[in-house]
Design a protein around this motif. Structure first.
Motif, short mmCIF file in Angstrom:
data_model
loop_
_atom_site.label_atom_id
_atom_site.label_comp_id
_atom_site.label_asym_id
_atom_site.label_seq_id
_atom_site.Cartn_x
_atom_site.Cartn_y
_atom_site.Cartn_z
N PRO A 203 -13.26 3.66 -3.18
CA PRO A 203 -13.05 2.53 -2.51
C PRO A 203 -11.49 2.77 -2.07
O PRO A 203 -11.70 1.60 -0.90
N TRP A 204 -9.78 2.90 -2.93
CA TRP A 204 -9.23 2.32 -2.15
C TRP A 204 -8.09 4.25 -1.06
O TRP A 204 -7.44 3.66 -1.34
N THR A 205 -8.86 4.57 -1.64
CA THR A 205 -8.83 6.12 -0.78
C THR A 205 -8.90 6.59 0.20
O THR A 205 -10.61 6.80 0.79
N LEU B 155 -3.74 5.27 0.98
CA LEU B 155 -4.49 4.45 2.93
C LEU B 155 -3.89 5.91 3.95
O LEU B 155 -2.90 6.30 4.25
N PHE B 156 -5.27 7.04 5.09
CA PHE B 156 -3.95 7.55 5.44
C PHE B 156 -3.64 8.87 4.72
O PHE B 156 -2.54 9.21 5.11
N VAL B 157 -4.46 9.41 3.64
CA VAL B 157 -3.22 10.47 2.93
C VAL B 157 -3.34 11.19 4.11
O VAL B 157 -4.25 11.97 5.02
N ALA B 158 -1.80 12.26 4.19
CA ALA B 158 -1.83 13.29 4.80
C ALA B 158 -2.14 14.99 4.25
O ALA B 158 -1.25 15.54 4.02
N THR B 159 -3.41 15.12 3.96
CA THR B 159 -4.65 16.18 3.48
C THR B 159 -5.66 15.91 3.78
O THR B 159 -6.47 15.00 4.17
N LEU C 102 1.32 -1.09 0.05
CA LEU C 102 -0.14 0.19 -0.12
C LEU C 102 0.53 0.94 -0.11
O LEU C 102 2.06 0.91 0.39
N ILE C 103 0.56 2.28 -0.63
CA ILE C 103 0.88 3.93 -0.35
C ILE C 103 0.73 4.59 0.96
O ILE C 103 -0.81 5.14 0.92
N PHE C 104 1.12 4.47 1.97
CA PHE C 104 0.69 5.28 3.21
C PHE C 104 1.44 6.41 3.36
O PHE C 104 2.03 6.94 2.82
N GLN C 105 0.01 7.75 3.72
CA GLN C 105 0.36 9.40 4.21
C GLN C 105 1.80 9.92 2.87
O GLN C 105 2.01 10.71 3.17
N SER C 106 0.30 9.63 2.05
CA SER C 106 1.20 10.36 0.86
C SER C 106 0.76 11.52 1.03
O SER C 106 0.22 12.31 1.59
N LEU C 107 1.68 12.76 1.21
CA LEU C 107 1.32 14.10 1.64
C LEU C 107 1.08 15.00 0.47
O LEU C 107 1.25 15.53 -0.62
N GLY C 108 0.09 15.33 0.91
CA GLY C 108 -0.53 16.89 0.38
C GLY C 108 -2.22 16.54 -0.89
O GLY C 108 -1.63 16.03 -1.29
N SER D 25 4.27 19.93 16.34
CA SER D 25 3.05 18.78 15.87
C SER D 25 3.76 18.05 14.93
O SER D 25 2.74 17.07 15.45
N PHE D 26 4.38 18.25 13.67
CA PHE D 26 3.84 17.71 13.38
C PHE D 26 5.02 15.96 13.22
O PHE D 26 4.49 15.00 12.59
N THR D 27 5.49 16.23 14.57
CA THR D 27 5.87 14.57 14.90
C THR D 27 5.19 13.70 15.60
O THR D 27 5.16 12.84 15.45
N VAL D 28 4.54 14.95 16.04
CA VAL D 28 3.27 13.68 17.07
C VAL D 28 2.29 13.28 16.04
O VAL D 28 2.03 12.50 16.23
N TYR D 29 1.64 14.25 14.78
CA TYR D 29 1.39 13.57 13.45
C TYR D 29 1.61 12.55 13.36
O TYR D 29 1.25 11.59 13.09
N GLY D 30 3.41 12.58 13.03
CA GLY D 30 3.54 11.38 12.43
C GLY D 30 3.36 9.92 13.16
O GLY D 30 3.21 8.52 12.63
N TYR D 31 3.66 9.83 14.46
CA TYR D 31 3.84 8.86 15.85
C TYR D 31 2.28 8.59 15.51
O TYR D 31 1.96 7.78 15.36
N THR D 32 1.93 9.67 14.98
CA THR D 32 -0.06 9.00 16.11
C THR D 32 -0.37 8.52 14.85
O THR D 32 -1.58 7.12 14.63
N VAL D 33 -0.53 8.63 13.50
CA VAL D 33 -0.59 8.21 12.29
C VAL D 33 -0.24 6.73 12.12
O VAL D 33 -1.14 5.81 11.53
N GLY D 34 0.88 6.55 12.32
CA GLY D 34 2.16 5.26 12.56
C GLY D 34 1.21 4.56 13.29
O GLY D 34 1.38 3.22 13.03
N GLN D 35 0.76 4.75 14.68
CA GLN D 35 -0.02 3.66 15.59
C GLN D 35 -1.38 3.61 14.19
O GLN D 35 -1.65 2.20 15.39
N THR D 36 -2.45 4.08 14.27
CA THR D 36 -3.10 4.03 13.42
C THR D 36 -2.82 3.05 12.45
O THR D 36 -3.76 2.12 12.28
#
Length: 405
Positions: free
Chosen positions: A147-149, A131-135, A106-112, A320-331
């Motif tokens: 259905p794949w986004t 999955l869990f796009v960063a936008t 999968l592609i995860f957290q592609s940003l923008g 907050s970006f480091t908190v964000y990355g950590y939290t979405v990684g947990q998800t």
């Protein structure tokens, strides 16, 4: 740029993999094996949105942590992250490389928003999770047509509605000026603001766009001040949000200044803008602010600090970006744990759409992740906050806003 997070197997990890069940019980698509799960990522490590690059670095560090602790269901994570410079054509190139050459699951957290828009149809035609796009674009929550986004953070239209509610309740006679990024991202949040104002939309007296290729937004800011507005809503990525805050101070303009959530990082935006200049700025939050002393005795905060110290010591603990990355990684870890040995792309999406009552440790109290087959908006609550010169102070209730595509 290519970041790999991959740790050599330990005896314990091998034992866990063997304990997962006989080989015949496993189901795999490209990117998954008995021993590994390959995850792709696209991030702007360069270009006008490079401040977000720390999210990709945080994710790499987080998967290092996961791997050191035995992986996910005994499988090690191979995290492959490429730089697209916030350029849609480059994002397309990198997505194709990840899917067709690297063969990620999968592609995860592609940003923008621009980059994800460019690969949106491709990912769905290929039936590879985006999955869990960063936008926060609202269009990521459209399971019927795409259905794949799936998104992750609160969507922009809900955020815009929250600002509209705040302005109507607290500044009912205001004149509103809006700076917005001239793309789907900026227009999406502006739509939420306008829709939220409803029959009060005439309160908006100026809407001025900027392009990500613009070196500065000085001329836009002068135009906005000249509109006579006393409320300014900045819909911008970190570089331009910082410029906006600085320019307001240089112009000796004193509007109520609201900066959208994606640019509320103290380390990534407010410090570059000047903390004195940023004092009094408003925004919304859904994650715990790492600069807020109220969390100093919070176990989740202590765990995050320990993670940063061990796995990302050069990372910014005020961001907050480091908190964000950590939290979405947990998800994502939760999704893959739920998937078990059925590591097909279809099952990954099924599990992503089956999150119930998940409370990420570094999310604000009251922020809950819920998804379903018809609800691809994992987080739909936010809280208003104000910067006091050192940190954000939350105020008012956690506000829930639901938007359907």
């Amino acid at each position: 740029m290519r970041i790999r997070s991959y740790v050599t197997w330990t005896g314990l990890a091998v034992a866990l993999a063997l304990a997962a069940g006989p080989a015949g019980a496993q189901q795999y698509d490209p990117g998954a094996t008995d021993t590994t799960i390959k995850i792709g990522n696209i991030n702007p490590y360069s270009g006008p949105a490079s401040a977000y690059g720390t999210i990709g670095k945080t994710l790499a560090a987080y998967f290092d942590k996961v791997n050191k602790e035995g992986g996910i269901n005994g499988r090690q994570i191979e995290f492959i992250s490429y730089d697209d410079g916030y350029s849609p054509p480059k994002a397309v190139e990198q997505a194709r490389k990840l899917v067709e050459s690297d063969e990620v699951l999968l592609i995860f957290q592609s940003l923008g928003t621009p980059s994800n828009s460019a690969i949106h149809k491709y990912m769905n035609v290929k039936k590879v999770p985006q999955l869990f796009v960063a936008t926060g674009a609202t269009k990521w929550g459209d399971p019927e047509n795409f259905p794949w986004t799936m998104g992750w953070q609160p969507n922009y239209q809900s955020e815009g509605r929250i600002y509209a509610t705040y302005i109507k309740d607290n500044h009912p006679d205001a004149k509103i000026a809006v700076l917005f990024q001239n793309d789907d991202y900026g227009k999406d949040l502006l739509k939420g603001l306008t829709d939220g104002l409803g029959d009060k939309a005439s309160m908006i007296v100026a809407e001025v766009p900027y392009e990500t290729s613009d070196p500065t937004i000085d001329s836009q800011m002068i135009k906005l001040k000249d509109s006579g507005a006393d409320v300014l809503v900045t819909i911008a990525t970190p570089k331009f949000a910082a410029q906006s805050i600085r320019k307001v101070a240089e112009l000796d303009w004193h509007p109520v200044h609201i900066v959208n959530n994606v640019s509320q990082s103290v380390g990534g935006v407010l410090k570059p803008a000047g903390l004195d200049n940023a004092t009094g700025v408003l925004s919304t939050g859904y994650l715990k602010d790492p600069t807020d002393p109220q969390w100093k005795d919070d176990p989740a905060y202590a765990d995050w600090v320990a993670f940063m110290d061990e796995y990302y010591p050069d990372g910014d603990k005020t961001s907050s970006f480091t908190v964000y990355g950590y939290t979405v990684g947990q998800t994502l870890k939760q999704v893959l744990e739920q998937a078990g040995g059925d590591l097909t792309r279809a099952n990954v999406m099924k599990q992503a759409a089956s999150l119930r009552g998940l409370e990420p440790p570094m999310a604000l109290p009251g922020i809950i992740v819920n998804t379903s087959e018809t609800d691809f908006f994992p987080i739909e609550q936010m809280q208003m906050m104000k910067f006091n010169g050192e940190r954000w102070e939350m105020f008012g209730p956690v506000i829930s806003g639901e938007v359907r595509s």
